[in-house]
Design a protein around this motif. Structure first.
Motif, mmCIF file in Angstrom:
data_model
loop_
_atom_site.group_PDB
_atom_site.id
_atom_site.type_symbol
_atom_site.label_atom_id
_atom_site.label_comp_id
_atom_site.label_asym_id
_atom_site.label_seq_id
_atom_site.Cartn_x
_atom_site.Cartn_y
_atom_site.Cartn_z
ATOM 1 N N SER A 262 0.822 -1.194 0.000
ATOM 2 C CA SER A 262 0.000 0.000 0.000
ATOM 3 C C SER A 262 0.864 1.255 0.000
ATOM 4 O O SER A 262 1.972 1.270 0.503
ATOM 5 N N GLN A 263 0.302 2.293 -0.567
ATOM 6 C CA GLN A 263 0.973 3.591 -0.615
ATOM 7 C C GLN A 263 0.818 4.280 0.734
ATOM 8 O O GLN A 263 -0.207 4.169 1.388
ATOM 9 N N HIS B 255 0.602 7.838 2.649
ATOM 10 C CA HIS B 255 0.350 9.273 2.514
ATOM 11 C C HIS B 255 0.886 9.948 3.760
ATOM 12 O O HIS B 255 0.646 9.486 4.868
ATOM 13 N N SER C 151 -1.828 4.730 5.613
ATOM 14 C CA SER C 151 -1.728 3.827 4.481
ATOM 15 C C SER C 151 -3.009 3.855 3.655
ATOM 16 O O SER C 151 -4.070 4.203 4.149
ATOM 17 N N GLU C 152 -2.875 3.476 2.398
ATOM 18 C CA GLU C 152 -4.051 3.313 1.560
ATOM 19 C C GLU C 152 -4.708 1.997 1.907
ATOM 20 O O GLU C 152 -4.067 1.114 2.463
ATOM 21 N N SER D 261 -4.261 14.506 -4.686
ATOM 22 C CA SER D 261 -4.565 13.097 -4.964
ATOM 23 C C SER D 261 -5.816 12.610 -4.226
ATOM 24 O O SER D 261 -6.249 11.482 -4.428
#
Length: 149
Positions: free
Chosen positions: A2-3, A5, A19-20, A100
């Motif tokens: 996960s990406q 942020h 986290s995404e 985003s």
């Protein structure tokens, strides 16, 4: 994988990571959100169900009602969170890359400021387009904590 942020307040005293996938993103026009943000609406994204954590100092909180706390930086005043019984939402503008995170619904529209209907009709200017009216702009040095990569 996960990406992650990242974000935080204007002065950098408070930072966070999440986290995404991020949850639902919205703007709220209710009067309580207007006052909490010192603005005409509050753009927020839910972090319920994510791995959200404060990486520096936690925000100070104000109980804006019997059910909701608002997190903010006590040093610079940046609004950071909306904390309710159903979870936490974070101010979209506090993320290092707010572009985003796209809201898809508006809440509290009974208090929506009527001139918001015309925002896209107004002339557009970059900051430096106003240099003649505000000649100090080319001398501004930002003390704001920088966005991270």
């Amino acid at each position: 994988m996960s990406q992650i942020h990242k974000g935080g307040c204007q002065c950098g005293a408070i930072r966070f990571e999440v986290s995404e996938p991020l949850g639902h993103a919205s703007v709220c026009h209710c009067r309580m959100c207007q006052k909490a943000f010192g603005n005409v609406f509050a753009p927020l994204v839910s972090v319920r169900g994510t791995d959200f954590r404060w990486t520096k100092t936690e925000p100070k909180r104000f109980a804006s009602s019997n059910l909701v706390n608002r997190g903010f930086c006590p040093d610079c005043g940046t609004p950071l969170t909306y904390e309710a019984p159903d979870g936490v939402a974070v101010a979209i503008g506090a993320f290092d890359h707010p572009e985003s995170i796209v809201p898809d619904i508006q809440f509290g529209v009974e208090a929506r400021i009527s001139w918001m209907d015309h925002v896209n009709d107004w002339p557009l200017r970059t900051t430096m387009d106003d240099i003649e009216a505000a000649p100090f702009l080319d001398k501004v040095v930002s003390y704001q904590y920088p966005d991270e990569g």
